[in-house]
Design a protein around this motif. Structure first.
Motif, PDB file in Angstrom:
ATOM      1  N   SER A  71      -3.200   3.092   5.928  1.00  0.00           N
ATOM      2  CA  SER A  71      -3.654   4.061   6.916  1.00  0.00           C
ATOM      3  C   SER A  71      -3.741   3.420   8.295  1.00  0.00           C
ATOM      4  O   SER A  71      -3.692   2.200   8.427  1.00  0.00           O
ATOM      5  N   GLY A  72      -3.879   4.254   9.312  1.00  0.00           N
ATOM      6  CA  GLY A  72      -3.901   3.736  10.674  1.00  0.00           C
ATOM      7  C   GLY A  72      -2.525   3.368  11.190  1.00  0.00           C
ATOM      8  O   GLY A  72      -2.400   2.640  12.178  1.00  0.00           O
ATOM      9  N   CYS A  73      -1.476   3.866  10.546  1.00  0.00           N
ATOM     10  CA  CYS A  73      -0.101   3.571  10.971  1.00  0.00           C
ATOM     11  C   CYS A  73       0.305   4.553  12.067  1.00  0.00           C
ATOM     12  O   CYS A  73       0.001   5.748  11.994  1.00  0.00           O
ATOM     13  N   ARG A  74       0.996   4.047  13.090  1.00  0.00           N
ATOM     14  CA  ARG A  74       1.497   4.898  14.162  1.00  0.00           C
ATOM     15  C   ARG A  74       2.909   4.479  14.529  1.00  0.00           C
ATOM     16  O   ARG A  74       3.243   3.294  14.485  1.00  0.00           O
ATOM     17  N   ALA A  75       3.721   5.466  14.862  1.00  0.00           N
ATOM     18  CA  ALA A  75       5.094   5.180  15.269  1.00  0.00           C
ATOM     19  C   ALA A  75       5.502   6.154  16.365  1.00  0.00           C
ATOM     20  O   ALA A  75       5.158   7.342  16.328  1.00  0.00           O
ATOM     21  N   TRP A  76       6.248   5.635  17.377  1.00  0.00           N
ATOM     22  CA  TRP A  76       6.832   6.494  18.406  1.00  0.00           C
ATOM     23  C   TRP A  76       8.150   7.034  17.867  1.00  0.00           C
ATOM     24  O   TRP A  76       9.012   6.273  17.434  1.00  0.00           O
ATOM     25  N   GLN A  77       8.297   8.362  17.879  1.00  0.00           N
ATOM     26  CA  GLN A  77       9.487   8.949  17.291  1.00  0.00           C
ATOM     27  C   GLN A  77      10.117   9.968  18.233  1.00  0.00           C
ATOM     28  O   GLN A  77       9.451  10.913  18.679  1.00  0.00           O
ATOM     29  N   PRO A  78      11.404   9.767  18.571  1.00  0.00           N
ATOM     30  CA  PRO A  78      12.112  10.747  19.397  1.00  0.00           C
ATOM     31  C   PRO A  78      12.171  12.126  18.739  1.00  0.00           C
ATOM     32  O   PRO A  78      12.107  13.143  19.409  1.00  0.00           O
TER      33      PRO A  78
END
Length: 320
Positions: A187-194
């Motif tokens: 948990s606490g995962c983040r990703a920038w996604q187009p």
């Protein structure tokens, strides 16, 4: 075999019709058919008479018929007819050792043991989410390699550039690993996604949560920052066909009620077919649990997965 404690997905439930179907799980061959009540049945794909593949035969009134001498077996595996001896009542020793075949998530699951556990997918019970399956995909990679790739965020900006990531946002934030009774939660995962999903029209940060629910199953929850209230729940179901080959399905549970089935499947197909050549290129094909590959702090979920496999005694599709 530890892997026999888990049920394994083998076929789309809708794909089992009037004809027998051959499947392979953990290196062994099985035949599937429906009995006269429409109940799905499974047994080793070998006639006890002369070892012929029963999947080459046919189904007659819910009984599977061997293509060699016409012996017939009912859904419980009893031999009920031998054409060469029509007055003979076959003893129990002439029967098949059948396996339980259950249905869930649009798939048929083979139970190698009566108490084999089928992985859960909690989103299945959420009536607000739309469900559909994508797949199957036959992949020349071991099941653990495929699951580890699903749990990995660091490849987004390279394998899925322009879709789930870009090179300018490759850095990962810290995330947490919490063990559970059947695996772990990341948990606490983040990703920038187009483009995080088919409906997204601009890039945004997306919160990710992964849960490993069995050795060959994982569930991803995606919450895009710029699509308030939007949610994706995606289950990865992998059948370990052989040590180095697998069959893969995705079970999608989405708040997207606007896209067609074809549009949703096309988006997920694009993503997985970007992964597939990378997976099939990895050497060794089996996931090494000991030495042989180096790691970094960004591989926290991979390390947790390998540790889980090692602690659980999983040997199929891995190297010690």
């Amino acid at each position: 075999m530890v892997e026999a404690r888990f049920a394994h997905p083998v076929l789309d439930a809708s794909a089992l019709g009037a004809a027998p179907v051959a499947v392979r799980v953990l290196g062994d061959d099985f035949v599937l058919w429906r009995d006269d009540a429409g109940t799905p049945r499974a047994a080793p794909d070998r006639c006890p008479h002369r070892g012929t593949r029963l999947s080459l035969g046919r189904v007659c009134s819910g009984q599977i018929e061997c293509p060699y001498h016409g012996w017939r077996f009912d859904g419980a595996g009893r031999c009920v007819h031998i054409p060469a001896l029509p007055g003979f009542t076959p003893p129990a020793s002439h029967g098949l050792a059948t396996n339980t075949l259950s249905e869930a998530h649009g798939l048929l699951w083979l139970h190698l043991q009566d108490d084999a556990a089928r992985p859960r997918f909690d989103a299945e019970a959420d009536a607000a989410l739309r469900k559909l399956n994508v797949g199957p995909y036959d992949v020349a990679a071991s099941a653990p390699r495929i699951v580890e790739n699903f749990l990995d965020l660091a490849h987004f900006g390279f394998v899925h550039e322009g879709w789930l990531g870009d090179r300018a946002h490759a850095q990962l934030a810290d995330y947490r690993i919490e063990p559970t009774s059947c695996g772990f939660v990341a948990s606490g995962c983040r990703a920038w996604q187009p483009q995080s999903n088919r409906l997204s029209s601009e890039g945004s940060w997306v919160d990710y949560r992964y849960e490993l629910t069995s050795p060959y199953t994982a569930v991803l929850t995606k919450l895009p920052e710029k699509q308030g209230g939007y949610r994706d729940e995606i289950a990865l179901f992998v059948c370990p066909v052989d040590e180095e080959t697998s069959r893969v399905w995705f079970r999608m549970a989405l708040t997207d009620h606007d896209s067609s089935d074809e549009q949703i499947r096309a988006f997920q197909h694009t993503i997985f077919t970007q992964d597939q050549p990378v997976l099939e290129s990895q050497r060794p094909k089996r996931l090494p649990l000991g030495s042989g590959e180096v790691h970094c702090a960004a591989d926290r979920s991979s390390a947790a997965y390998r540790r889980f496999l090692r602690d659980s005694g999983i040997t199929f599709g891995v190297l010690p």
